[in-house]
Design a protein around this motif. Sequence first.
Motif, PDB file in Angstrom:
ATOM      1  N   ARG A   1       0.851  -1.192   0.000  1.00 26.44           N
ATOM      2  CA  ARG A   1       0.000   0.000   0.000  1.00 26.44           C
ATOM      3  C   ARG A   1       0.885   1.239   0.000  1.00 26.44           C
ATOM      4  O   ARG A   1       1.617   1.479   0.967  1.00 26.44           O
ATOM      5  CB  ARG A   1      -0.904   0.015   1.233  1.00 26.44           C
TER       6      ARG A   1
ATOM      7  N   SER B   1       3.314  10.260  -3.196  1.00 27.20           N
ATOM      8  CA  SER B   1       3.203   8.832  -2.899  1.00 27.20           C
ATOM      9  C   SER B   1       4.589   8.205  -2.827  1.00 27.20           C
ATOM     10  O   SER B   1       5.452   8.494  -3.663  1.00 27.20           O
ATOM     11  CB  SER B   1       2.374   8.131  -3.974  1.00 27.20           C
TER      12      SER B   1
ATOM     13  N   CYS C   1      -0.083 -12.241 -12.471  1.00 25.85           N
ATOM     14  CA  CYS C   1       0.268 -11.225 -13.466  1.00 25.85           C
ATOM     15  C   CYS C   1       0.618 -11.921 -14.772  1.00 25.85           C
ATOM     16  O   CYS C   1       1.430 -12.846 -14.798  1.00 25.85           O
ATOM     17  CB  CYS C   1       1.438 -10.382 -12.972  1.00 25.85           C
TER      18      CYS C   1
ATOM     19  N   ARG D   1       3.406 -12.514  -9.779  1.00 25.19           N
ATOM     20  CA  ARG D   1       2.753 -11.897  -8.625  1.00 25.19           C
ATOM     21  C   ARG D   1       1.300 -12.352  -8.554  1.00 25.19           C
ATOM     22  O   ARG D   1       0.609 -12.431  -9.564  1.00 25.19           O
ATOM     23  CB  ARG D   1       2.825 -10.374  -8.707  1.00 25.19           C
TER      24      ARG D   1
ATOM     25  N   CYS E   1      -2.568  -7.687  -8.086  1.00 24.97           N
ATOM     26  CA  CYS E   1      -2.782  -7.304  -9.485  1.00 24.97           C
ATOM     27  C   CYS E   1      -4.032  -6.453  -9.679  1.00 24.97           C
ATOM     28  O   CYS E   1      -4.948  -6.446  -8.849  1.00 24.97           O
ATOM     29  CB  CYS E   1      -2.893  -8.554 -10.364  1.00 24.97           C
ATOM     30  N   GLU E   2      -4.046  -5.755 -10.812  1.00 22.22           N
ATOM     31  CA  GLU E   2      -5.200  -4.988 -11.257  1.00 22.22           C
ATOM     32  C   GLU E   2      -5.658  -5.544 -12.601  1.00 22.22           C
ATOM     33  O   GLU E   2      -4.861  -6.135 -13.331  1.00 22.22           O
ATOM     34  CB  GLU E   2      -4.810  -3.509 -11.403  1.00 22.22           C
TER      35      GLU E   2
ATOM     36  N   HIS F   1      -6.396  -5.018 -16.211  1.00 21.68           N
ATOM     37  CA  HIS F   1      -6.007  -4.053 -17.248  1.00 21.68           C
ATOM     38  C   HIS F   1      -6.913  -4.195 -18.464  1.00 21.68           C
ATOM     39  O   HIS F   1      -7.193  -5.306 -18.912  1.00 21.68           O
ATOM     40  CB  HIS F   1      -4.542  -4.311 -17.643  1.00 21.68           C
TER      41      HIS F   1
ATOM     42  N   CYS G   1       0.290  -6.843 -12.449  1.00 18.23           N
ATOM     43  CA  CYS G   1       0.688  -6.227 -11.193  1.00 18.23           C
ATOM     44  C   CYS G   1       0.885  -4.723 -11.429  1.00 18.23           C
ATOM     45  O   CYS G   1       0.933  -4.266 -12.572  1.00 18.23           O
ATOM     46  CB  CYS G   1       1.973  -6.861 -10.659  1.00 18.23           C
ATOM     47  N   ARG G   2       0.997  -3.978 -10.341  1.00 18.57           N
ATOM     48  CA  ARG G   2       1.092  -2.516 -10.470  1.00 18.57           C
ATOM     49  C   ARG G   2       2.267  -2.109 -11.364  1.00 18.57           C
ATOM     50  O   ARG G   2       2.151  -1.230 -12.210  1.00 18.57           O
ATOM     51  CB  ARG G   2       1.233  -1.882  -9.084  1.00 18.57           C
ATOM     52  N   ARG G   3       3.415  -2.779 -11.186  1.00 13.43           N
ATOM     53  CA  ARG G   3       4.604  -2.449 -11.970  1.00 13.43           C
ATOM     54  C   ARG G   3       4.372  -2.681 -13.460  1.00 13.43           C
ATOM     55  O   ARG G   3       4.640  -1.805 -14.293  1.00 13.43           O
ATOM     56  CB  ARG G   3       5.781  -3.299 -11.472  1.00 13.43           C
TER      57      ARG G   3
ATOM     58  N   HIS H   1       1.498  -3.071 -14.978  1.00 10.59           N
ATOM     59  CA  HIS H   1       0.385  -2.254 -15.462  1.00 10.59           C
ATOM     60  C   HIS H   1       0.916  -0.898 -15.922  1.00 10.59           C
ATOM     61  O   HIS H   1       0.531  -0.374 -16.975  1.00 10.59           O
ATOM     62  CB  HIS H   1      -0.656  -2.089 -14.349  1.00 10.59           C
ATOM     63  N   THR H   2       1.821  -0.353 -15.122  1.00  9.66           N
ATOM     64  CA  THR H   2       2.447   0.920 -15.493  1.00  9.66           C
ATOM     65  C   THR H   2       3.244   0.772 -16.788  1.00  9.66           C
ATOM     66  O   THR H   2       3.177   1.625 -17.677  1.00  9.66           O
ATOM     67  CB  THR H   2       3.376   1.403 -14.363  1.00  9.66           C
TER      68      THR H   2
END
Length: 477
Positions: free
Chosen positions: A240, A250, A397, A404, A409-410, A412, A432-434, A436-437
């Motif tokens: 988080r 952030s 992911c 991950r 994960c998100e 996409h 995963c966030r990484r 996804h970016t």
Amino acid sequence: MAEATAQVRDELLDRVPPGPAADAVRAVASAVEALGALPSSLHQVGSAELAGVVQLLGQVTDRAEACLVMATAEALQRGVIRESQAASPAQWVASHAGRVEPGEASRVAAVATAVNDPDNVLLRDAVATAECSPRAAQVSLRELAKILPVLPDFARAECLAYFLQVAAAGGGAKELRHLSRWLVATYAGDRLERDDAALERVEELSWSDLPGGLRRFIVDLAPANAARLVAAIQAGAAPRPVIDPDTGASSPDPRSPGKRRADAFMDLIDLATSADTSTSHGSTTKLVVTMDLDDLRAEATGNAQAAATSAGRDAGTAGRDAGTAGRRSRGGQGGGGLGVTSLGDTIDAGTIRRMACDADIIPMVLGSRSEPLDVGREQRLVKDGLRAAVVARDRCCTFPGCDRPPSFCEVHHVQPWYAGGRTSLLNSALLCRRHHTIAHRDVLTATVTPFEVSWHLDGSLGITARSVAMSAPTRGP
């Protein structure tokens, strides 16, 4: 020390008779010297080439491990170890192989002994060609010894071939154990259910005090209960970001993975103690368990043989499902009387039927080609069910090389929502966030099917983390 090592090497090269072996030994000696010089010159390697260097070093490691085992096997066959002063083959390996840990020396010795067994010709070939690592060979032999007594219709070599195919495709200890459970579930499902029920009877929780005031908890759980606990903790253990209340900036979560899991566990305790236990058990996490429709329909353990017969109609399909045990930590899509959670834990069919009565256990039913047919009782890929379907298909992911778990994960949109992309299974992928970016940064696209996500990283061929999905060997009549 270096001078003594060089002297031993030179004497060795002088004693090996001319021929292919002498050429290979000299090449190895040269490679050792080159590897010694590599760290100090890595700054000359371009950034784009570093991954290739690591890949090459990985191949060197694989080949070195294979040669270490085969050289030890040769020493065993010739009686060199028996005539030495070493108390055991493991001690002989440890005394000659440099900084090898005792556990690794024992593994090398055990596998070297096994490859000399005439019953392990397939294993010998796989280890010698580095298709199967010593660690994978050791796990395969251990699992083979466990399941052969309950699979009387299997020839030993045939069963070993299943494990070697998973190992050759990159499957590790977890995937090999998954394959072991898959085989027992497919061809002796009633035995697996009895074994898991026996494990539940000996579950245990204990704790002890540590110096400094900490307290250590030790819990032994059967597969189904372990899967529920892991799913509940992972759901709350994602990193988080920390938001500065003054600037809004952030920063990454400073907690270690272990601390995040401990915090998630305490959140579960807080939830349980604050819940109204008269009407609810207080759970807020959902455990998605995936299995084939035919296996879910089998109402009793007496139907396990029918499920096994159905699985045997197409050995290639059975092999594909068994092979999913080794899909790079993804667990698999379920099959052969096994259910698979979104985190890759395997649960026997009978336990899943009991768990399905719990409102917080979602059965994910699969069709003939392992596509998600239905989520829960009446939902059909809608609302919360859509994410459950994406998780059931992707497992983690989907970016190649990343594993991950879903809780990190998100979902996409492969074709962006703002560009007209639909919110649907065929336009969704777990990242995963990484990654996804990265997908947005590099404007990456992918081909999405009901069965997998294949990313186009170089503008041509799609690359999928399931590209090494395995096929088990064909069973004879």
